[in-house]
Design a protein around this motif. Structure first.
Motif, PDB file in Angstrom:
ATOM      1  N   TRP A   1       0.838  -1.209   0.000  1.00  0.00           N
ATOM      2  CA  TRP A   1       0.000   0.000   0.000  1.00  0.00           C
ATOM      3  C   TRP A   1       0.870   1.256   0.000  1.00  0.00           C
ATOM      4  O   TRP A   1       0.580   2.226  -0.714  1.00  0.00           O
ATOM      5  CB  TRP A   1      -0.917   0.017   1.227  1.00  0.00           C
ATOM      6  CG  TRP A   1      -2.201  -0.723   1.075  1.00  0.00           C
ATOM      7  CD1 TRP A   1      -2.617  -1.818   1.773  1.00  0.00           C
ATOM      8  CD2 TRP A   1      -3.278  -0.400   0.168  1.00  0.00           C
ATOM      9  NE1 TRP A   1      -3.877  -2.204   1.357  1.00  0.00           N
ATOM     10  CE2 TRP A   1      -4.300  -1.361   0.381  1.00  0.00           C
ATOM     11  CE3 TRP A   1      -3.457   0.578  -0.802  1.00  0.00           C
ATOM     12  CZ2 TRP A   1      -5.496  -1.345  -0.353  1.00  0.00           C
ATOM     13  CZ3 TRP A   1      -4.639   0.592  -1.530  1.00  0.00           C
ATOM     14  CH2 TRP A   1      -5.649  -0.356  -1.300  1.00  0.00           C
ATOM     15  N   PHE A   2       1.939   1.231   0.787  1.00  0.00           N
ATOM     16  CA  PHE A   2       2.834   2.390   0.856  1.00  0.00           C
ATOM     17  C   PHE A   2       3.422   2.703  -0.513  1.00  0.00           C
ATOM     18  O   PHE A   2       3.386   3.853  -0.980  1.00  0.00           O
ATOM     19  CB  PHE A   2       3.948   2.113   1.863  1.00  0.00           C
ATOM     20  CG  PHE A   2       5.070   3.119   1.835  1.00  0.00           C
ATOM     21  CD1 PHE A   2       4.849   4.443   2.200  1.00  0.00           C
ATOM     22  CD2 PHE A   2       6.351   2.750   1.432  1.00  0.00           C
ATOM     23  CE1 PHE A   2       5.875   5.382   2.172  1.00  0.00           C
ATOM     24  CE2 PHE A   2       7.378   3.676   1.399  1.00  0.00           C
ATOM     25  CZ  PHE A   2       7.148   4.997   1.770  1.00  0.00           C
ATOM     26  N   GLY A   3       3.962   1.683  -1.169  1.00  0.00           N
ATOM     27  CA  GLY A   3       4.551   1.896  -2.487  1.00  0.00           C
ATOM     28  C   GLY A   3       3.531   2.392  -3.497  1.00  0.00           C
ATOM     29  O   GLY A   3       3.799   3.302  -4.291  1.00  0.00           O
ATOM     30  N   LEU A   4       2.338   1.796  -3.464  1.00  0.00           N
ATOM     31  CA  LEU A   4       1.296   2.208  -4.403  1.00  0.00           C
ATOM     32  C   LEU A   4       0.835   3.643  -4.138  1.00  0.00           C
ATOM     33  O   LEU A   4       0.627   4.421  -5.081  1.00  0.00           O
ATOM     34  CB  LEU A   4       0.101   1.259  -4.301  1.00  0.00           C
ATOM     35  CG  LEU A   4       0.291  -0.137  -4.911  1.00  0.00           C
ATOM     36  CD1 LEU A   4      -0.921  -1.015  -4.612  1.00  0.00           C
ATOM     37  CD2 LEU A   4       0.511  -0.044  -6.415  1.00  0.00           C
ATOM     38  N   LEU A   5       0.683   4.005  -2.872  1.00  0.00           N
ATOM     39  CA  LEU A   5       0.243   5.363  -2.542  1.00  0.00           C
ATOM     40  C   LEU A   5       1.250   6.405  -3.008  1.00  0.00           C
ATOM     41  O   LEU A   5       0.885   7.463  -3.531  1.00  0.00           O
ATOM     42  CB  LEU A   5       0.004   5.486  -1.037  1.00  0.00           C
ATOM     43  CG  LEU A   5      -1.243   4.791  -0.494  1.00  0.00           C
ATOM     44  CD1 LEU A   5      -1.269   4.833   1.027  1.00  0.00           C
ATOM     45  CD2 LEU A   5      -2.501   5.446  -1.061  1.00  0.00           C
ATOM     46  N   VAL A   6       2.539   6.104  -2.822  1.00  0.00           N
ATOM     47  CA  VAL A   6       3.579   7.029  -3.292  1.00  0.00           C
ATOM     48  C   VAL A   6       3.513   7.149  -4.807  1.00  0.00           C
ATOM     49  O   VAL A   6       3.539   8.258  -5.364  1.00  0.00           O
ATOM     50  CB  VAL A   6       4.973   6.547  -2.851  1.00  0.00           C
ATOM     51  CG1 VAL A   6       6.065   7.391  -3.533  1.00  0.00           C
ATOM     52  CG2 VAL A   6       5.122   6.638  -1.340  1.00  0.00           C
ATOM     53  N   GLY A   7       3.418   6.009  -5.494  1.00  0.00           N
ATOM     54  CA  GLY A   7       3.357   6.033  -6.947  1.00  0.00           C
ATOM     55  C   GLY A   7       2.138   6.766  -7.468  1.00  0.00           C
ATOM     56  O   GLY A   7       2.236   7.581  -8.393  1.00  0.00           O
ATOM     57  N   LEU A   8       0.981   6.502  -6.884  1.00  0.00           N
ATOM     58  CA  LEU A   8      -0.249   7.167  -7.313  1.00  0.00           C
ATOM     59  C   LEU A   8      -0.170   8.669  -7.093  1.00  0.00           C
ATOM     60  O   LEU A   8      -0.635   9.462  -7.925  1.00  0.00           O
ATOM     61  CB  LEU A   8      -1.446   6.588  -6.552  1.00  0.00           C
ATOM     62  CG  LEU A   8      -1.803   5.129  -6.854  1.00  0.00           C
ATOM     63  CD1 LEU A   8      -2.893   4.655  -5.913  1.00  0.00           C
ATOM     64  CD2 LEU A   8      -2.228   4.971  -8.300  1.00  0.00           C
ATOM     65  N   THR A   9       0.405   9.075  -5.962  1.00  0.00           N
ATOM     66  CA  THR A   9       0.548  10.507  -5.673  1.00  0.00           C
ATOM     67  C   THR A   9       1.439  11.183  -6.703  1.00  0.00           C
ATOM     68  O   THR A   9       1.118  12.273  -7.208  1.00  0.00           O
ATOM     69  CB  THR A   9       1.132  10.706  -4.262  1.00  0.00           C
ATOM     70  OG1 THR A   9       0.258  10.112  -3.300  1.00  0.00           O
ATOM     71  CG2 THR A   9       1.286  12.195  -3.955  1.00  0.00           C
ATOM     72  N   LEU A  10       2.558  10.543  -7.031  1.00  0.00           N
ATOM     73  CA  LEU A  10       3.481  11.126  -8.005  1.00  0.00           C
ATOM     74  C   LEU A  10       2.878  11.185  -9.406  1.00  0.00           C
ATOM     75  O   LEU A  10       3.216  12.070 -10.201  1.00  0.00           O
ATOM     76  CB  LEU A  10       4.783  10.317  -8.041  1.00  0.00           C
ATOM     77  CG  LEU A  10       5.667  10.420  -6.800  1.00  0.00           C
ATOM     78  CD1 LEU A  10       6.844   9.470  -6.904  1.00  0.00           C
ATOM     79  CD2 LEU A  10       6.170  11.858  -6.616  1.00  0.00           C
ATOM     80  N   LEU A  11       1.984  10.250  -9.696  1.00  0.00           N
ATOM     81  CA  LEU A  11       1.340  10.226 -11.008  1.00  0.00           C
ATOM     82  C   LEU A  11       0.055  11.051 -11.038  1.00  0.00           C
ATOM     83  O   LEU A  11      -0.596  11.146 -12.083  1.00  0.00           O
ATOM     84  CB  LEU A  11       1.023   8.784 -11.402  1.00  0.00           C
ATOM     85  CG  LEU A  11       2.245   7.880 -11.644  1.00  0.00           C
ATOM     86  CD1 LEU A  11       1.807   6.442 -11.862  1.00  0.00           C
ATOM     87  CD2 LEU A  11       3.065   8.376 -12.824  1.00  0.00           C
ATOM     88  N   GLY A  12      -0.317  11.621  -9.897  1.00  0.00           N
ATOM     89  CA  GLY A  12      -1.510  12.462  -9.845  1.00  0.00           C
ATOM     90  C   GLY A  12      -2.814  11.681  -9.905  1.00  0.00           C
ATOM     91  O   GLY A  12      -3.826  12.188 -10.409  1.00  0.00           O
ATOM     92  N   ILE A  13      -2.809  10.455  -9.384  1.00  0.00           N
ATOM     93  CA  ILE A  13      -4.013   9.610  -9.402  1.00  0.00           C
ATOM     94  C   ILE A  13      -4.620   9.564  -8.004  1.00  0.00           C
ATOM     95  O   ILE A  13      -3.918   9.303  -7.029  1.00  0.00           O
ATOM     96  CB  ILE A  13      -3.661   8.179  -9.868  1.00  0.00           C
ATOM     97  CG1 ILE A  13      -3.083   8.219 -11.290  1.00  0.00           C
ATOM     98  CG2 ILE A  13      -4.891   7.275  -9.809  1.00  0.00           C
ATOM     99  CD1 ILE A  13      -2.575   6.869 -11.773  1.00  0.00           C
TER     100      ILE A  13
END
Length: 311
Positions: A215-227
């Motif tokens: 979840w941590f990795g996905l949340l960081v990735g989604l935030t950086l991608l603006g999702i």
């Protein structure tokens, strides 16, 4: 852990790169993304590299002893080389230096990496050298790919060093502690970290930790991608809690006996396919993935509550 190494490394390195790295954007398969995303992906791949040492165990299955199953022999052979030199913090620093140096100076990097293989050969013989050669070849390939996309030698060193260093710490809940300072025989932690006396609780802690870092990795990735996360989790994910009665079915699963638990809880992720259409878009793939993970998380929670109630 299975994939938690990669997600944790991605999240940590991406956050650091976003804070301290360049603001430029790089092209990944025709899509322009932040530099931090590429640095995080590189770290994720480097973090997965230490487990190349299971190749030795896979080879040993070819010489299966009479009366032994391939599964049992594989895990027995894994214990011989797994979590040793490739999981060492010493190797993490030396190999990362070699990978980074190879970007501006191919022969200089090769000299450093040859030294890493020689060190493994000196302490582990031919098998140790063979495993480390696979490790080095994989790292060189990742370095070449990262450099081609646009990461600097400095960023490659950071992504590699952090990714490789994170990996052994994430193994502490699931088995024999790695050899943190191999080839030197220095014992940092004498056994698997087990906060509870009940083996099933320890399994739930290990599995929950894996879910948390994903979840941590996905949340960081989604935030950086603006999702936005909340727009891509289907309410059906909560149905995963229906897995709770399995606490009555499974016979005290543990980290050492987790096959049935893992094999039955992961399919709960199929709930993510609810409402999925034949034509998949990027947004739909994100929704399926996040809903599947939400369902597995709910299943883990439901099982934990049920087990606590009956134990």
């Amino acid at each position: 852990m299975f994939v938690g190494h990669a997600f944790l490394a991605f999240g940590i390195v991406a956050v650091l790169a976003r804070r301290f790295g360049p603001a430029e954007r790089l092209s990944l398969r025709g899509v322009t993304v932040q530099y931090a995303v590429i640095a995080g992906l590189a770290a994720a791949l480097f973090a997965s590299l230490p487990d190349v040492d299971v190749a030795h165990a896979a080879f040993q299955v070819v010489t299966l002893p009479e009366g032994a199953t391939a599964f049992d022999h594989f895990w027995t052979a894994t214990g011989e080389r797994h979590r040793t030199t490739t999981h060492s913090l010493v190797v993490a620093v030396l190999a990362s230096a070699g990978f980074a140096v190879s970007v501006p100076n191919r022969w200089g990097g090769a000299a450093v990496l040859f030294g890493v293989v020689a060190l493994a050969a000196f302490t582990g013989g031919v098998v140790g050298a063979g495993v480390m050669t696979l490790f080095v070849v994989g790292g060189v390939a990742l370095t070449a790919l990262a450099a081609r996309i646009g990461l600097s030698a400095r960023s490659i060193f950071g992504a590699s060093a952090l990714g490789l260093a994170i990996h052994p710490f994430t193994d502490l809940l699931t088995g024999v502690p790695p050899s943190f300072f191999a080839p030197w025989d220095v014992t940092v932690i004498g056994g698997r970290v087990e906060p509870f006396t009940d083996a099933t609780y320890n399994l739930l802690v290990a599995f929950g930790t894996e879910i948390a870092v994903i979840w941590f990795g996905l949340l960081v990735g989604l935030t950086l991608l603006g999702i936005e996360l909340r727009r891509h989790v289907h309410p059906a994910g909560v149905l995963g809690v229906a897995y709770a009665p399995m606490a009555l079915v499974l016979n005290a699963p543990s980290v050492d006996n987790a096959a049935l638990f893992v094999g039955t809880i992961l399919p709960v992720g199929a709930i993510g396919l609810v409402g999925a259409k034949r034509q998949l878009t990027g947004a739909r793939v994100v929704t399926i993935t996040l809903t599947a993970l939400a369902a597995i998380t709910a299943a883990w929670f439901g099982f934990g509550v049920a087990y606590a109630f009956i134990s």
